[in-house]
Design a protein around this motif. Structure first.
Motif, PDB file in Angstrom:
ATOM      1  N   ASN A  13     -19.807 -85.719  46.639  1.00  0.00           N
ATOM      2  CA  ASN A  13     -18.684 -86.289  47.377  1.00  0.00           C
ATOM      3  C   ASN A  13     -17.862 -85.246  48.125  1.00  0.00           C
ATOM      4  OD1 ASN A  13     -19.197 -88.946  46.630  1.00  0.00           O
ATOM      5  ND2 ASN A  13     -18.055 -88.768  44.728  1.00  0.00           N
ATOM      6  N   LYS A  14     -18.187 -83.974  47.970  1.00  0.00           N
ATOM      7  CA  LYS A  14     -17.446 -82.941  48.684  1.00  0.00           C
ATOM      8  C   LYS A  14     -17.678 -83.066  50.196  1.00  0.00           C
ATOM      9  CE  LYS A  14     -15.643 -80.601  45.217  1.00  0.00           C
ATOM     10  NZ  LYS A  14     -14.179 -80.450  45.033  1.00  0.00           N
ATOM     11  N   PHE A  15     -16.659 -82.650  50.957  1.00  0.00           N
ATOM     12  CA  PHE A  15     -16.755 -82.762  52.414  1.00  0.00           C
ATOM     13  C   PHE A  15     -17.881 -81.900  52.972  1.00  0.00           C
ATOM     14  CE2 PHE A  15     -15.538 -81.254  56.667  1.00  0.00           C
ATOM     15  CZ  PHE A  15     -15.462 -82.464  57.322  1.00  0.00           C
ATOM     16  N   TRP A  16     -18.135 -80.753  52.346  1.00  0.00           N
ATOM     17  CA  TRP A  16     -19.114 -79.822  52.894  1.00  0.00           C
ATOM     18  C   TRP A  16     -20.551 -80.175  52.503  1.00  0.00           C
ATOM     19  CZ3 TRP A  16     -21.806 -78.055  48.828  1.00  0.00           C
ATOM     20  CH2 TRP A  16     -21.166 -77.946  47.597  1.00  0.00           C
ATOM     21  N   PHE A  17     -20.768 -81.122  51.578  1.00  0.00           N
ATOM     22  CA  PHE A  17     -22.115 -81.348  51.062  1.00  0.00           C
ATOM     23  C   PHE A  17     -23.068 -81.841  52.151  1.00  0.00           C
ATOM     24  CE2 PHE A  17     -25.382 -84.109  49.281  1.00  0.00           C
ATOM     25  CZ  PHE A  17     -25.981 -83.250  48.374  1.00  0.00           C
ATOM     26  N   LEU A  18     -22.687 -82.901  52.863  1.00  0.00           N
ATOM     27  CA  LEU A  18     -23.569 -83.449  53.889  1.00  0.00           C
ATOM     28  C   LEU A  18     -23.773 -82.481  55.059  1.00  0.00           C
ATOM     29  CD1 LEU A  18     -25.284 -85.828  54.684  1.00  0.00           C
ATOM     30  CD2 LEU A  18     -23.271 -86.920  55.693  1.00  0.00           C
ATOM     31  N   PRO A  19     -22.720 -81.829  55.596  1.00  0.00           N
ATOM     32  CA  PRO A  19     -22.973 -80.810  56.624  1.00  0.00           C
ATOM     33  C   PRO A  19     -23.862 -79.680  56.118  1.00  0.00           C
ATOM     34  CG  PRO A  19     -20.669 -81.448  56.659  1.00  0.00           C
ATOM     35  CD  PRO A  19     -21.275 -82.097  55.444  1.00  0.00           C
ATOM     36  N   GLY A  20     -23.651 -79.247  54.871  1.00  0.00           N
ATOM     37  CA  GLY A  20     -24.505 -78.201  54.330  1.00  0.00           C
ATOM     38  C   GLY A  20     -25.950 -78.632  54.222  1.00  0.00           C
ATOM     39  N   LEU A  21     -26.162 -79.888  53.838  1.00  0.00           N
ATOM     40  CA  LEU A  21     -27.528 -80.410  53.768  1.00  0.00           C
ATOM     41  C   LEU A  21     -28.167 -80.457  55.158  1.00  0.00           C
ATOM     42  CD1 LEU A  21     -29.715 -81.672  51.957  1.00  0.00           C
ATOM     43  CD2 LEU A  21     -28.641 -83.905  52.369  1.00  0.00           C
ATOM     44  N   CYS A  22     -27.388 -80.855  56.157  1.00  0.00           N
ATOM     45  CA  CYS A  22     -27.907 -80.894  57.531  1.00  0.00           C
ATOM     46  C   CYS A  22     -28.295 -79.497  58.015  1.00  0.00           C
ATOM     47  CB  CYS A  22     -26.867 -81.502  58.473  1.00  0.00           C
ATOM     48  SG  CYS A  22     -26.587 -83.276  58.234  1.00  0.00           S
ATOM     49  N   ALA A 103     -13.553 -87.888  53.059  1.00  0.00           N
ATOM     50  CA  ALA A 103     -14.703 -88.456  52.347  1.00  0.00           C
ATOM     51  C   ALA A 103     -15.545 -89.368  53.229  1.00  0.00           C
ATOM     52  CB  ALA A 103     -14.215 -89.243  51.118  1.00  0.00           C
ATOM     53  N   ASP A 104     -15.133 -89.592  54.457  1.00  0.00           N
ATOM     54  CA  ASP A 104     -15.855 -90.491  55.351  1.00  0.00           C
ATOM     55  C   ASP A 104     -17.207 -89.898  55.726  1.00  0.00           C
ATOM     56  OD1 ASP A 104     -16.512 -91.459  58.295  1.00  0.00           O
ATOM     57  OD2 ASP A 104     -15.235 -92.980  57.370  1.00  0.00           O
ATOM     58  N   ARG A 105     -18.276 -90.619  55.437  1.00  0.00           N
ATOM     59  CA  ARG A 105     -19.611 -90.109  55.707  1.00  0.00           C
ATOM     60  C   ARG A 105     -19.895 -89.982  57.208  1.00  0.00           C
ATOM     61  NH1 ARG A 105     -20.895 -87.306  51.497  1.00  0.00           N
ATOM     62  NH2 ARG A 105     -21.184 -88.513  49.585  1.00  0.00           N
ATOM     63  N   GLY A 106     -19.281 -90.827  58.017  1.00  0.00           N
ATOM     64  CA  GLY A 106     -19.480 -90.725  59.458  1.00  0.00           C
ATOM     65  C   GLY A 106     -18.968 -89.406  60.011  1.00  0.00           C
ATOM     66  N   ASN A 107     -17.755 -89.013  59.594  1.00  0.00           N
ATOM     67  CA  ASN A 107     -17.208 -87.737  60.042  1.00  0.00           C
ATOM     68  C   ASN A 107     -18.057 -86.570  59.555  1.00  0.00           C
ATOM     69  OD1 ASN A 107     -15.115 -89.166  61.189  1.00  0.00           O
ATOM     70  ND2 ASN A 107     -13.732 -88.864  59.460  1.00  0.00           N
ATOM     71  N   VAL A 113     -24.537 -82.679  61.990  1.00  0.00           N
ATOM     72  CA  VAL A 113     -25.565 -82.690  63.037  1.00  0.00           C
ATOM     73  C   VAL A 113     -25.207 -81.718  64.157  1.00  0.00           C
ATOM     74  CG1 VAL A 113     -26.702 -84.110  64.778  1.00  0.00           C
ATOM     75  CG2 VAL A 113     -26.301 -85.032  62.496  1.00  0.00           C
ATOM     76  N   LEU A 114     -23.949 -81.675  64.553  1.00  0.00           N
ATOM     77  CA  LEU A 114     -23.560 -80.752  65.621  1.00  0.00           C
ATOM     78  C   LEU A 114     -23.749 -79.296  65.203  1.00  0.00           C
ATOM     79  CD1 LEU A 114     -20.315 -82.486  66.966  1.00  0.00           C
ATOM     80  CD2 LEU A 114     -22.588 -82.490  67.992  1.00  0.00           C
ATOM     81  N   VAL A 115     -23.312 -78.966  64.006  1.00  0.00           N
ATOM     82  CA  VAL A 115     -23.458 -77.584  63.538  1.00  0.00           C
ATOM     83  C   VAL A 115     -24.927 -77.248  63.304  1.00  0.00           C
ATOM     84  CG1 VAL A 115     -22.909 -75.999  61.657  1.00  0.00           C
ATOM     85  CG2 VAL A 115     -21.147 -77.517  62.563  1.00  0.00           C
ATOM     86  N   SER A 116     -25.690 -78.202  62.746  1.00  0.00           N
ATOM     87  CA  SER A 116     -27.104 -77.923  62.487  1.00  0.00           C
ATOM     88  C   SER A 116     -27.890 -77.768  63.794  1.00  0.00           C
ATOM     89  CB  SER A 116     -27.711 -79.034  61.638  1.00  0.00           C
ATOM     90  OG  SER A 116     -27.628 -80.290  62.298  1.00  0.00           O
ATOM     91  N   THR A 117     -27.474 -78.444  64.862  1.00  0.00           N
ATOM     92  CA  THR A 117     -28.114 -78.230  66.160  1.00  0.00           C
ATOM     93  C   THR A 117     -27.899 -76.798  66.644  1.00  0.00           C
ATOM     94  OG1 THR A 117     -27.806 -80.560  66.760  1.00  0.00           O
ATOM     95  CG2 THR A 117     -28.208 -79.010  68.558  1.00  0.00           C
ATOM     96  N   PHE A 118     -26.684 -76.303  66.444  1.00  0.00           N
ATOM     97  CA  PHE A 118     -26.410 -74.906  66.796  1.00  0.00           C
ATOM     98  C   PHE A 118     -27.286 -73.958  65.981  1.00  0.00           C
ATOM     99  CE2 PHE A 118     -24.072 -71.091  65.455  1.00  0.00           C
ATOM    100  CZ  PHE A 118     -24.007 -70.417  66.657  1.00  0.00           C
ATOM    101  N   ILE A 119     -27.397 -74.192  64.689  1.00  0.00           N
ATOM    102  CA  ILE A 119     -28.224 -73.338  63.830  1.00  0.00           C
ATOM    103  C   ILE A 119     -29.684 -73.418  64.254  1.00  0.00           C
ATOM    104  CG2 ILE A 119     -29.026 -72.981  61.464  1.00  0.00           C
ATOM    105  CD1 ILE A 119     -26.158 -72.111  61.916  1.00  0.00           C
TER     106      ILE A 119
END
Length: 430
Positions: A13-22, A103-107, A113-119
């Motif tokens: 549920n952490k904010f960074w989990f989904l971006p980190g996974l991406c 906690a919003d999954r959309g945000n 996705v934006l950060v992972s595109t850069f990576i």
């Protein structure tokens, strides 16, 4: 999610989990596609290159650099807007809304996705080689470059979605609906339609017992009831959880009582590990806090600075949809029984607390708004009709009487007073 342990659920549920996974997926994807490019035949005259858009070394570098730089800039801009929107919404409808936005999954998905595109573009860019590079064979990962272009197109669509999503998420109706959904989720946990067979309701308060102090300050936000039951059963003891979920405890205050008391010290650490303390409350298991969030929306809507009685009425109607379910079901159990032996006892939030909260907190601010008073009368009537417990029916009638007395003392216009009294009589008769 229900099968995850408490620790893994907190991480998930952490904010960074989904971006980190991406980002992790982007790293794996970049390495995989580049490896596939190396395996495919080289040269612009290769058969497979005909099916993709092939550009030269300089063009590929420029394209990847443009995509990567623009996506990172878009991500920074998008979330600068998000923070601004959150600040505005939280000042109007409560600071606890910030946690809901985080906690919003959309945000989280948009950021990921934006950060992972850069990576991705960065990792692909470093693999491009020209003949002028020292000890390097010319290499352009055409497939990876084309995939970067597709990701850029998808990111544009994602940005459009984000603008719509952030605009929709700050609407009052969406905020109230989200708070109601969280309240319903936790109510289903504490007030199920059928009480489990191993859960009974007792009024017994056993004296004595060995006390286990909390060991830390904080709010009780998570309880591993199954693990507590297992520890009590395997240790052949009876355990009582002293505070309820949502209560604040000090390090020196008792967290558990254990019988026989000489086993308390032996089981202290194992039992403490079943409880999660935090600096702030959570709606995961705390039904009072979940209801408080909906009530707070109504109270803030009635503040002079906001003056939005329609939102308050909407919040009261959402509260009704949740409380009607609770009062129409059996009282929650508070004692876990294993093989006929009481093993775990814990405090529950009683129905009278749930029913009192919206009336006691909204009523002082509602006397100047007839529409809100009528909504509170409707709430009491709905609860009285749906309740299977006589005490709740009496409680609903008492709240209507108190509401009318307070409204009369505020010296309302005779037409408004007659309207509210007539509505109260008609709903009571109905």
């Amino acid at each position: 999610m229900k099968k995850l342990s408490g620790s893994w659920r907190r991480v998930f549920n952490k904010f960074w989990f989904l971006p980190g996974l991406c980002v992790l997926i982007a790293v794996v994807l970049a390495q995989s596609v580049v490896a596939l490019d190396r395996w495919l035949p080289e040269g612009l005259d290769s058969p497979w290159v005909v099916w993709v858009y092939a550009v030269g070394i300089d063009g590929s570098r420029a394209m990847l650099a443009a995509i990567g730089g623009s996506m990172l800039g878009v991500a920074a801009t998008a979330f600068s807007i998000t923070i601004s929107v959150i600040a505005t919404a939280s000042s109007t409808y409560g600071p606890r809304l910030v946690r809901n936005f985080m906690a919003d999954r959309g945000n989280q998905l948009v950021l990921g996705v934006l950060v992972s595109t850069f990576i991705y573009t960065l990792l692909v860019l470093r693999t491009i080689r020209s003949a002028s590079d020292d000890l390097a064979q010319p290499f352009v990962p055409h497939l990876a470059v084309n995939l970067a272009v597709l990701l850029a197109v998808a990111d544009v669509a994602l940005v459009v979605y984000f603008i719509h999503h952030i605009a929709d998420s700050v609407q009052v109706d969406t905020l109230v609906r989200g708070a109601r959904r969280r309240l319903l989720d936790v109510l289903e946990r504490w007030h199920p339609e059928e009480v489990p067979e191993d859960l009974v309701r007792t009024a017994r308060h056993r004296g004595g017992g060995g006390e286990i102090p909390a060991g830390a300050d904080g709010y009780v936000v998570g309880v591993g009831f199954e693990r507590l039951r297992d520890h009590a059963s395997s240790g052949d003891v009876e355990v009582e959880l002293v505070p309820r979920v949502g209560d604040h405890v000090l390090a020196s205050e008792p967290l558990f009582r254990v019988w026989p008391e000489h086993r308390a010290e032996e089981l202290a650490e194992r039992l403490r590990h079943c409880i999660r303390l935090s600096d702030s409350r959570s709606t995961d298991q705390d039904v009072r806090f979940a209801e408080q969030q909906v009530v707070e929306l109504a109270v803030r809507a009635l503040s002079p600075s906001t003056n939005d009685p329609y939102t308050a009425v909407n919040a009261i109607e959402e509260i009704a949809s949740a409380l009607v379910r609770a009062v129409s079901r059996p009282l929650p159990g508070n004692t876990v029984v294993v093989d006929g032996v009481h093993r775990l006892r814990f405090g529950t939030v009683e129905l009278d607390e749930l029913v009192d909260l919206p009336f006691d907190q909204i009523r002082p601010h509602a006397t100047g708004h007839v529409s809100v008073l009528l909504a509170l009368v409707d709430l009491a009537a709905r609860l009285g009709t749906a309740a299977v417990h006589p005490s709740v029916q009496r409680q609903a009638r008492e709240h209507v009487d108190v509401l009318l007395d307070q409204f009369r003392d505020s010296s309302p216009h005779p037409r408004d007073l007659a309207r509210v009294e007539h509505h109260a009589r008609s709903r009571s008769a109905g």
